[in-house]
Design a protein around this motif. Structure first.
Motif, PDB file in Angstrom:
ATOM      1  N   ALA A 332       0.872   1.431  21.123  1.00 47.11           N
ATOM      2  CA  ALA A 332      -0.099   0.406  21.179  1.00 47.11           C
ATOM      3  C   ALA A 332      -0.344  -0.389  20.145  1.00 47.11           C
ATOM      4  O   ALA A 332      -0.362  -1.838  20.060  1.00 47.11           O
ATOM      5  CB  ALA A 332      -1.653   1.029  21.255  1.00 47.11           C
ATOM      6  N   LEU A 333      -0.316   0.024  18.842  1.00 53.51           N
ATOM      7  CA  LEU A 333      -0.265  -0.589  17.721  1.00 53.51           C
ATOM      8  C   LEU A 333       0.617  -1.866  17.384  1.00 53.51           C
ATOM      9  O   LEU A 333       0.632  -2.873  17.062  1.00 53.51           O
ATOM     10  CB  LEU A 333      -0.202   0.081  16.128  1.00 53.51           C
ATOM     11  N   ASN A 334       2.060  -1.179  17.853  1.00 48.46           N
ATOM     12  CA  ASN A 334       3.270  -1.951  17.893  1.00 48.46           C
ATOM     13  C   ASN A 334       3.085  -3.293  19.130  1.00 48.46           C
ATOM     14  O   ASN A 334       3.399  -4.628  18.731  1.00 48.46           O
ATOM     15  CB  ASN A 334       4.272  -1.443  18.132  1.00 48.46           C
ATOM     16  N   SER A 335       2.355  -2.932  19.976  1.00 45.34           N
ATOM     17  CA  SER A 335       2.097  -4.189  20.980  1.00 45.34           C
ATOM     18  C   SER A 335       0.982  -5.362  20.480  1.00 45.34           C
ATOM     19  O   SER A 335       1.123  -6.209  20.916  1.00 45.34           O
ATOM     20  CB  SER A 335       1.417  -3.451  22.115  1.00 45.34           C
ATOM     21  N   PHE A 336       0.191  -4.768  19.587  1.00 43.83           N
ATOM     22  CA  PHE A 336      -0.714  -6.059  19.110  1.00 43.83           C
ATOM     23  C   PHE A 336      -0.283  -6.127  17.504  1.00 43.83           C
ATOM     24  O   PHE A 336      -1.286  -6.724  16.787  1.00 43.83           O
ATOM     25  CB  PHE A 336      -1.887  -5.460  19.033  1.00 43.83           C
ATOM     26  N   ARG A 337       1.007  -6.194  17.060  1.00 41.21           N
ATOM     27  CA  ARG A 337       1.271  -6.067  15.634  1.00 41.21           C
ATOM     28  C   ARG A 337       1.146  -7.586  15.116  1.00 41.21           C
ATOM     29  O   ARG A 337       1.290  -8.392  16.044  1.00 41.21           O
ATOM     30  CB  ARG A 337       2.943  -5.942  15.804  1.00 41.21           C
ATOM     31  N   GLY A 338       0.907  -7.727  14.034  1.00 46.17           N
ATOM     32  CA  GLY A 338       0.454  -9.233  13.358  1.00 46.17           C
ATOM     33  C   GLY A 338      -1.013  -9.447  13.595  1.00 46.17           C
ATOM     34  O   GLY A 338      -1.360 -10.638  13.252  1.00 46.17           O
ATOM     35  N   GLN A 339      -1.817  -8.869  14.280  1.00 46.37           N
ATOM     36  CA  GLN A 339      -3.275  -9.054  14.570  1.00 46.37           C
ATOM     37  C   GLN A 339      -3.924  -8.413  13.747  1.00 46.37           C
ATOM     38  O   GLN A 339      -3.818  -7.214  13.291  1.00 46.37           O
ATOM     39  CB  GLN A 339      -3.435  -9.270  16.100  1.00 46.37           C
ATOM     40  N   ASN A 340      -5.371  -8.858  13.469  1.00 39.49           N
ATOM     41  CA  ASN A 340      -6.587  -8.104  12.968  1.00 39.49           C
ATOM     42  C   ASN A 340      -6.745  -6.790  13.595  1.00 39.49           C
ATOM     43  O   ASN A 340      -7.592  -7.008  14.720  1.00 39.49           O
ATOM     44  CB  ASN A 340      -7.570  -8.947  12.342  1.00 39.49           C
ATOM     45  N   VAL A 365      -3.239  -1.633  10.900  1.00 41.27           N
ATOM     46  CA  VAL A 365      -4.598  -1.327  10.938  1.00 41.27           C
ATOM     47  C   VAL A 365      -5.449  -1.922   9.647  1.00 41.27           C
ATOM     48  O   VAL A 365      -5.089  -1.528   8.476  1.00 41.27           O
ATOM     49  CB  VAL A 365      -4.660   0.004  11.075  1.00 41.27           C
ATOM     50  N   SER A 366      -6.263  -2.903  10.056  1.00 46.74           N
ATOM     51  CA  SER A 366      -7.134  -3.234   8.854  1.00 46.74           C
ATOM     52  C   SER A 366      -8.428  -2.146   8.524  1.00 46.74           C
ATOM     53  O   SER A 366      -8.642  -2.002   7.407  1.00 46.74           O
ATOM     54  CB  SER A 366      -7.654  -4.666   9.354  1.00 46.74           C
TER      55      SER A 366
END
Length: 449
Positions: A332-340, A365-366
């Motif tokens: 899931a984190l890789n799917s939204f990579r580059g975002q806050n 992850v921020s």
């Protein structure tokens, strides 16, 4: 085997156990069903089943006192072979098989079996949609939806039965053999049931054990198991050397573009791999690219799997409650990579170290809002990777995440473990997240106050 007038013990009064009991009755067996649980729901089931001729023993009576009177024992997937309910039969040397093994002995259809740690349900549904859209008569079930035994009871001539198969279901098989076996991926999970990750993996690998060179194995290219006897096809969104791979949003085999993921309703690298596995099954059957795409154009992934809950004022809330292990969280984190990304994680302590995904958390992850039984352990493991804050419950976690995400970004609810410390299942947990988002997110408010 001819079961007429044979006495069978079925263990577990859930969906699989009830379906196996009814199938055994249909085949002329005398059936006793055992379950050590005791509740109003189980008592109601027992009363109903007794009218069908199935004797049900609950609570203390769920431990069989005369195991030698039974010809065969069929165990439901929710029951470990080490549990007390099984011990009398093991001590008596009785043959113990799983519900899928029992059902397989009556099956005349082609079997496509899908196992793995994550992505099973989506992949199974995609395969079913494609095969049905391309003209085959298909039933979908197993660990997802209808038990295998329930499909067999229909006595309908399906050309293909697509089964989601868990490690639990594969623990007690002898002859079960899917013509096409799909291995989506593998990661640490269920260490509250298995003594080691190797024991868990070995149970999963049983899906291939009876295959020959006339069968097919479709496996993740990063985790290809050794010693496969079947014809083997690989897929991966991360490995360009796999047979099926990703080029931008396009899924390709050799130099041939088969499908553009952007034309479907599925997003993320994990869904790209689910599509690859399903397309590989379709290609084994000889189907064309257009009919494959047409079959899945309107398909939506099941709820609670990277499900977009709300997109408002630059903030997206993603419900990934089905992420009950760390492999799913990383995907899931890789799917939204580059975002806050503000990640909400935590839940039941299953003995799994969250440090396994430290690198992914550090880079993606921020802030992490941690709740549930294992929140203190996770905070300790992630304290050097990201800003960690602790919440007493999910509602408080959502409120904290809303403040932390600021004016734009992703609030990702991907717990990484099971829900049974606070909820009745991942669905209950996911629905609670959705309700909390709708209750607490007010776009016009200033969350920096």
């Amino acid at each position: 085997m001819n079961y007429k007038d044979k006495k069978l013990a079925i263990l577990g009064c859930g969906k699989s156990g009830i379906a196996a009991s009814r199938l055994a009755m249909r085949k002329g067996a005398c059936v006793d069903l055992f379950d050590t649980g005791s509740s109003d729901d189980l008592n109601s089931k027992a009363e109903s089943l007794s009218k069908e001729g199935i004797k049900v023993f609950l609570g203390e009576g769920g431990i069989c006192g005369n195991p030698n009177s039974y010809e065969l024992v069929v165990v439901s997937p929710g029951i470990s072979l080490d549990w007390d309910i099984v011990k009398p039969f093991r001590s008596a040397g009785k043959k113990i098989i799983s519900e899928i093994e029992f059902s397989y002995s009556f099956c005349n259809s082609e079997i496509v079996g899908v196992t793995g740690t994550n992505g099973k349900t989506t992949t199974v549904e995609l395969i079913g949609k494609i095969l049905e859209g391309c003209g085959r008569t298909v039933a979908v079930g197993g660990n997802h939806g209808r038990p295998f035994a329930d499909i067999i009871i229909e006595d309908k001539n399906y050309s293909t039965i697509v089964l989601e198969i868990s490690s639990f279901q594969l623990e007690a098989i002898n002859e079960f053999c899917p013509h096409i076996a799909v291995w989506t991926n593998f990661a640490a999970d269920h260490l509250d049931r298995y003594s080691s990750i190797d024991e868990y993996r070995d149970a999963k690998l049983n899906i291939f054990i009876n295959q020959t060179d006339e069968d097919w194995a479709i496996v993740n290219g990063l985790e290809k198991p050794n010693g496969l006897k079947a014809q083997t096809v690989t897929f991966s969104a991360y490995n360009e050397l796999s047979d099926y791979r990703l080029n931008g949003s396009k899924i390709a085999n050799s130099d041939n573009v088969l499908l553009d993921q952007s034309l479907t309703k599925l997003r993320g690298l994990h869904n790209a791999e689910n599509l690859m596995a399903a397309i590989a099954v379709a290609k084994i059957h000889g189907f064309e690219n257009k009919e494959i795409l047409d079959s899945i154009m309107d398909y939506k992934a099941p709820a609670h799997r990277c499900e977009l809950v709300l997109d408002s004022n630059g903030i997206q809330f993603i419900n990934d409650s089905k992420a009950t292990n760390l492999h799913a969280v990383a995907s899931a984190l890789n799917s939204f990579r580059g975002q806050n990304i503000v990640l909400i994680a935590g839940g039941k302590n299953k003995g799994i170290s969250y440090s396994d995904i430290n690198t992914t958390v550090n880079s993606g992850v921020s802030s992490a809002v941690l709740f549930g039984e294992n929140r203190f352990e996770v905070a300790e493991e992630w304290k050097e990777e990201t800003n960690c804050v602790l919440a007493q419950d999910l509602d408080e976690a959502v409120k904290m995440a809303i403040r932390l995400v600021g004016n734009s970004g992703i609030v990702l609810f991907s717990p990484g473990t099971s829900s049974f410390d606070m909820f009745n299942g991942y669905e209950d947990r996911g629905n609670s997240f959705i309700e909390s988002v709708m209750r607490n997110f007010h776009p016009k408010n200033n969350y920096d106050k």
